[in-house]
Scaffold this active site. Structure first.
Site, PDB file in Angstrom:
ATOM      1  N   SER A  95       0.822  -1.220   0.000  1.00  0.00           N
ATOM      2  CA  SER A  95       0.000   0.000   0.000  1.00  0.00           C
ATOM      3  C   SER A  95       0.857   1.271   0.000  1.00  0.00           C
ATOM      4  CB  SER A  95      -0.971   0.000   1.180  1.00  0.00           C
ATOM      5  OG  SER A  95      -0.272  -0.119   2.383  1.00  0.00           O
ATOM      6  N   ASP A 139       7.506  -3.380  -5.719  1.00  0.00           N
ATOM      7  CA  ASP A 139       6.102  -3.005  -5.463  1.00  0.00           C
ATOM      8  C   ASP A 139       5.708  -1.822  -6.338  1.00  0.00           C
ATOM      9  OD1 ASP A 139       7.094  -4.464  -3.316  1.00  0.00           O
ATOM     10  OD2 ASP A 139       5.875  -3.437  -1.814  1.00  0.00           O
TER      11      ASP A 139
HETATM   12  C1  MEV Z   1       8.521  -7.011  -0.374  1.00  0.00           C
HETATM   13  O1  MEV Z   1       7.296  -6.915  -1.024  1.00  0.00           O
HETATM   14  C2  MEV Z   1       9.565  -7.671  -1.258  1.00  0.00           C
HETATM   15  C3  MEV Z   1      10.989  -7.633  -0.707  1.00  0.00           C
HETATM   16  O2  MEV Z   1      11.805  -8.312  -1.651  1.00  0.00           O
HETATM   17  C4  MEV Z   1      11.479  -6.224  -0.493  1.00  0.00           C
HETATM   18  C5  MEV Z   1      11.770  -5.465  -1.764  1.00  0.00           C
HETATM   19  O3  MEV Z   1      11.949  -6.062  -2.807  1.00  0.00           O
HETATM   20  O4  MEV Z   1      11.852  -4.214  -1.676  1.00  0.00           O
HETATM   21  C6  MEV Z   1      11.088  -8.392   0.600  1.00  0.00           C
END
Ligand code: MEV
Length: 307
Positions: A95, A139
């Site tokens: 989010s 993300d």
């Molecule tokens: C988090 O959604 C995914 C991770 O690989 C962190 C990132 O890639 O920034 C844990």
């Protein structure tokens, strides 16, 4: 007439490669149809009024505004910025990134400063890094471009994968996890056991590359097997937890092709790949094991202006 604009940005699920993506290895991420809405309208106040109940950390909104001003020279004021969402920050669907991306597209539209998708990604990544200091930007890529992406840190690789809709069940563990803490925990592992760490990262990177073929050919059995392998590596990395393991075992026992945690781990959600016939029983098993089934559809559209 009061000027106004609304955007919506999707959440995301990591299909493969979480954590290793922070170290430059590839990952596969899909945008999900749970969307975060950002609305901007004219206001009498000279400052920016922010109403963002969905956003657990308002620094992401502030940082997006600051980066927008840096890039365009627009001094942002006389606006009211509101968020609303069909998904809660609790699931770990990204989010913070969705709101950053949604705010930036809304600002660019409201102040007539058009941006390409690539510019939007780059500026959103900077805004998130200003706040978090760590992260791969995966993300943000899902929020901007949508679909299902083969992705490397910083957008070095950003490829849309033309794949069939994946039949996925999502189970929330009930445990809220903190991505930055988990990333830092993994960094400590690198210091403590550098050789093992390197081996694990390389293995995850290789697995992600190998998953492309079954994914593109919709070979669900192999796609599922690779989820199981990825989960073994994540367990070894120390980012799984008992609650997630229980949900993953329950899904597997009920006949899922494969299952793994999705995202930072330590809680949040797991995913299971299922056949049409097994979906219901897998969902029931996850619920019986104490999980909350979250209904989403993968491969959703990236950020867009809402009319
Ligand atoms: C988090 O959604 C995914 C991770 O690989 C962190 C990132 O890639 O920034 C844990």
């Amino acid at each position: 007439m009061t000027r106004s604009v609304s955007t919506s940005a999707p959440g995301k699920l990591l299909l493969y490669g979480e954590h290793a993506v922070v170290y430059g290895y590839p990952s596969i991420v899909t945008a999900v149809d749970a969307r975060l809405i950002v609305s901007i309208e004219e206001s009498q106040s000279t400052t920016v009024e922010i109403h963002a109940p969905q956003v657990k950390d308002s620094r992401f909104v502030d940082s997006a505004i600051a980066e927008f001003t840096k890039l365009t020279g627009v001094s942002v004021g006389r606006i009211r910025l509101t968020t609303s969402s069909a998904f809660s920050g609790k699931f770990g669907f990204g989010s913070s990134s969705a709101v950053t991306v949604g705010v930036l597209l809304a600002l660019s539209k409201y102040f007539s400063k058009p941006m390409t998708q690539r510019e939007l990604f780059d500026i959103a990544y900077r805004a998130v890094m200003d706040v978090q200091g760590v992260g791969s930007g995966v993300d943000i890529a899902a929020a901007v471009f949508g679909g299902t992406l083969f992705y490397r840190k910083g957008g070095v690789t950003l490829e849309q994968l033309k794949i069939a809709q994946l039949p996925i069940v999502v189970g929330y563990s009930g445990v809220k996890s903190n991505t930055v803490e988990l990333i830092n925990q993994v960094a400590m592992k690198q210091k403590a056991e550098p050789e093992k760490f390197d081996r694990l990262m390389k293995a995850i990177g290789k697995l992600v590359e190998q998953t492309l073929d079954p994914l593109l050919n919709n070979d669900l059995e192999r796609v599922g097997k690779f989820m199981d392998f990825n989960q073994e590596y994540l367990r070894d990395l120390g980012v799984s937890c008992e609650k997630l393991e229980n949900l993953i075992s329950a899904a597997k026992r009920a006949g899922a092709y494969g299952a793994k945690l999705s995202g930072a781990g330590g809680g949040d959600c797991m995913i299971a790949l299922v056949s049409h016939e097994k979906r219901k029983i897998v969902e029931e098993s996850i619920t019986a094991a104490g999980g909350e089934v979250v209904h989403i559809t993968p491969n959703a559209e990236g950020v867009k202006i809402e009319l």
